[in-house]
Write a protein that holds these residues in place. Structure first.
Motif, PDB file in Angstrom:
ATOM      1  N   LEU A  51      36.106  80.590  69.908  1.00  0.00           N
ATOM      2  CA  LEU A  51      35.295  79.839  68.954  1.00  0.00           C
ATOM      3  C   LEU A  51      36.110  78.725  68.311  1.00  0.00           C
ATOM      4  O   LEU A  51      35.640  77.584  68.181  1.00  0.00           O
ATOM      5  CB  LEU A  51      34.758  80.782  67.873  1.00  0.00           C
ATOM      6  CG  LEU A  51      33.957  80.137  66.738  1.00  0.00           C
ATOM      7  CD1 LEU A  51      32.699  79.488  67.277  1.00  0.00           C
ATOM      8  CD2 LEU A  51      33.608  81.181  65.676  1.00  0.00           C
ATOM      9  N   GLU A  52      37.330  79.032  67.920  1.00  0.00           N
ATOM     10  CA  GLU A  52      38.182  78.021  67.285  1.00  0.00           C
ATOM     11  C   GLU A  52      38.530  76.903  68.267  1.00  0.00           C
ATOM     12  O   GLU A  52      38.576  75.729  67.894  1.00  0.00           O
ATOM     13  CB  GLU A  52      39.460  78.681  66.749  1.00  0.00           C
ATOM     14  CG  GLU A  52      39.217  79.612  65.570  1.00  0.00           C
ATOM     15  CD  GLU A  52      38.510  78.894  64.422  1.00  0.00           C
ATOM     16  OE1 GLU A  52      38.949  77.797  64.046  1.00  0.00           O
ATOM     17  OE2 GLU A  52      37.506  79.435  63.924  1.00  0.00           O
ATOM     18  N   GLU A  53      38.770  77.250  69.532  1.00  0.00           N
ATOM     19  CA  GLU A  53      39.111  76.219  70.515  1.00  0.00           C
ATOM     20  C   GLU A  53      37.950  75.253  70.722  1.00  0.00           C
ATOM     21  O   GLU A  53      38.143  74.036  70.792  1.00  0.00           O
ATOM     22  CB  GLU A  53      39.517  76.886  71.827  1.00  0.00           C
ATOM     23  CG  GLU A  53      40.901  77.516  71.755  1.00  0.00           C
ATOM     24  CD  GLU A  53      41.211  78.374  72.962  1.00  0.00           C
ATOM     25  OE1 GLU A  53      40.264  78.795  73.658  1.00  0.00           O
ATOM     26  OE2 GLU A  53      42.392  78.632  73.205  1.00  0.00           O
ATOM     27  N   PHE A  54      36.747  75.794  70.813  1.00  0.00           N
ATOM     28  CA  PHE A  54      35.609  74.901  71.014  1.00  0.00           C
ATOM     29  C   PHE A  54      35.273  74.121  69.746  1.00  0.00           C
ATOM     30  O   PHE A  54      34.706  73.027  69.830  1.00  0.00           O
ATOM     31  CB  PHE A  54      34.402  75.684  71.525  1.00  0.00           C
ATOM     32  CG  PHE A  54      34.387  75.781  73.020  1.00  0.00           C
ATOM     33  CD1 PHE A  54      33.969  74.716  73.793  1.00  0.00           C
ATOM     34  CD2 PHE A  54      34.837  76.923  73.658  1.00  0.00           C
ATOM     35  CE1 PHE A  54      33.985  74.785  75.176  1.00  0.00           C
ATOM     36  CE2 PHE A  54      34.858  77.009  75.036  1.00  0.00           C
ATOM     37  CZ  PHE A  54      34.434  75.940  75.805  1.00  0.00           C
ATOM     38  N   ARG A  55      35.607  74.642  68.592  1.00  0.00           N
ATOM     39  CA  ARG A  55      35.448  73.849  67.371  1.00  0.00           C
ATOM     40  C   ARG A  55      36.350  72.617  67.424  1.00  0.00           C
ATOM     41  O   ARG A  55      35.953  71.532  67.002  1.00  0.00           O
ATOM     42  CB  ARG A  55      35.788  74.702  66.149  1.00  0.00           C
ATOM     43  CG  ARG A  55      34.652  75.609  65.704  1.00  0.00           C
ATOM     44  CD  ARG A  55      35.073  76.493  64.553  1.00  0.00           C
ATOM     45  NE  ARG A  55      33.925  77.211  64.002  1.00  0.00           N
ATOM     46  CZ  ARG A  55      34.018  78.265  63.184  1.00  0.00           C
ATOM     47  NH1 ARG A  55      35.216  78.728  62.844  1.00  0.00           N
ATOM     48  NH2 ARG A  55      32.932  78.844  62.726  1.00  0.00           N
ATOM     49  N   ILE A  56      37.551  72.798  67.935  1.00  0.00           N
ATOM     50  CA  ILE A  56      38.484  71.669  68.031  1.00  0.00           C
ATOM     51  C   ILE A  56      38.050  70.707  69.131  1.00  0.00           C
ATOM     52  O   ILE A  56      38.101  69.484  68.973  1.00  0.00           O
ATOM     53  CB  ILE A  56      39.912  72.189  68.289  1.00  0.00           C
ATOM     54  CG1 ILE A  56      40.387  73.037  67.099  1.00  0.00           C
ATOM     55  CG2 ILE A  56      40.876  71.026  68.526  1.00  0.00           C
ATOM     56  CD1 ILE A  56      41.697  73.759  67.335  1.00  0.00           C
ATOM     57  N   ILE A  57      37.602  71.250  70.247  1.00  0.00           N
ATOM     58  CA  ILE A  57      37.169  70.414  71.365  1.00  0.00           C
ATOM     59  C   ILE A  57      35.954  69.567  70.999  1.00  0.00           C
ATOM     60  O   ILE A  57      35.863  68.389  71.347  1.00  0.00           O
ATOM     61  CB  ILE A  57      36.861  71.296  72.597  1.00  0.00           C
ATOM     62  CG1 ILE A  57      38.159  71.806  73.199  1.00  0.00           C
ATOM     63  CG2 ILE A  57      36.063  70.523  73.643  1.00  0.00           C
ATOM     64  CD1 ILE A  57      37.954  72.839  74.284  1.00  0.00           C
TER      65      ILE A  57
END
Length: 321
Positions: A107-113
């Motif tokens: 979830l955090e990675e896709f928030r950044i992406i």
């Protein structure tokens, strides 16, 4: 060493280190030789955090059975978008992004992406530029996780307070969005392009995620490339891009090295994201894929399926004292 070779070489170096390091490629609009420029500092759409997860094994297997087309609305009236229920618990168990899944690394990675993609999608648009809220997700070859990334990116953007998402399965030769989500095949994109009596609302699927809708690939046709290159397709993507001011449209595209449809589809897009599979995709495949996109602006890479980084937990747990 060319810029493209540098990008591919950098991917290969990270493969040996088994960690996820961002690689971003942008194509300047005024580039004389239409080469891809590698930038480490503030490119047009920076994907600063790659996806360190594996796609489900079933996401890129055989094509689904084609369901019989639904009957048109009685009397020729336009039907309201049909409703489908996503099994959010099953999606969470498959490792996908869901609002109820807790604060996971994914979830955090896709928030950044998604953040630079959203900034670009609703930023100023240059004259003659394709709508930047149209985002194509592709890969060099099948099995690299493009559908998995497209669904997760759509789910992540659907969690935004100010945006809605339309997820389009544009991999018309091998559609997998509905199958990955456990839904039967439906009429969709290809049917609209073939039948001028069909409207977007006739084939659009609303979901139990209020801010997420799905446009299936529809009925397979050998004329897919020509249909995607047609004026009907241009009119459709313009309508999709502009119908709602808060909408982001995610297109799950065919792989770049297997079909001609992906490059045709790219001509309609404002942003392009290429998924690269860690430890598997070769430098040659990456370079060939990027060559297919020469002349297009805002091309970015997601480094996918990296091994877990030691010391990083699956979920976040914050303690304050």
């Amino acid at each position: 060493m060319s810029i493209i070779e540098k990008a591919a070489s950098r991917i290969d170096r990270q493969r040996s280190n088994a960690v996820a390091v961002p690689v971003t490629v942008t194509v300047p609009a005024d580039s004389a030789d239409a080469s891809l420029a590698l930038s480490d500092r503030e490119p047009v759409a920076v994907l600063e955090a790659p996806v360190a997860v594996a796609a489900p094994a079933s996401a890129h297997t055989a094509a689904p059975d084609v369901a019989a087309p639904a009957a048109p609305a009685a009397g020729g009236a336009r039907a309201n978008p049909r409703m489908v229920d996503l099994d959010l618990a099953k999606m969470r168990d498959m490792g996908m992004v869901t609002a109820a899944g807790g604060r996971t690394t994914l979830l955090e990675e896709f928030r950044i992406i998604k953040r630079p993609l959203l900034k670009r999608a609703f930023g100023e648009r240059a004259e003659g530029e394709m709508p930047p809220n149209l985002i194509m997700i592709t890969s060099s070859l099948p099995g690299e996780g493009k559908t998995y990334c497209a669904i997760n990116l759509a789910m992540s953007i659907a969690m935004e307070l100010d945006h809605t998402v339309l997820l389009v399965d544009a991999d018309v030769a091998r559609p997998s969005v509905l199958r990955t989500l456990g839904l039967p095949a439906q009429r969709g994109l290809m049917d609209i392009l073939v039948d001028d009596k069909l409207d977007l609302s006739d084939v659009l699927l609303r979901t139990n995620v209020d801010t997420l809708s799905i446009l299936p690939a529809g009925t397979s046709t050998p004329r897919a490339t020509e249909l995607l290159a047609s004026s009907t397709m241009s009119s459709l993507v313009t309508e999709i891009a502009n119908r709602y001011p808060d909408r982001v449209v995610i297109f799950d595209s065919p792989p770049l090295l297997l079909t001609s449809e992906s490059r045709v589809l790219a001509s309609h897009m404002g942003q392009i994201v290429v998924v690269v599979e860690a430890q598997t995709t070769t430098q040659h495949a990456v370079k060939e894929a990027l060559h297919k996109l020469e002349g297009f602006n805002n091309v970015n890479l997601i480094y996918n399926k990296t091994r877990d980084i030691p010391g990083i937990e699956e979920t976040y747990d914050y303690h304050y004292g």
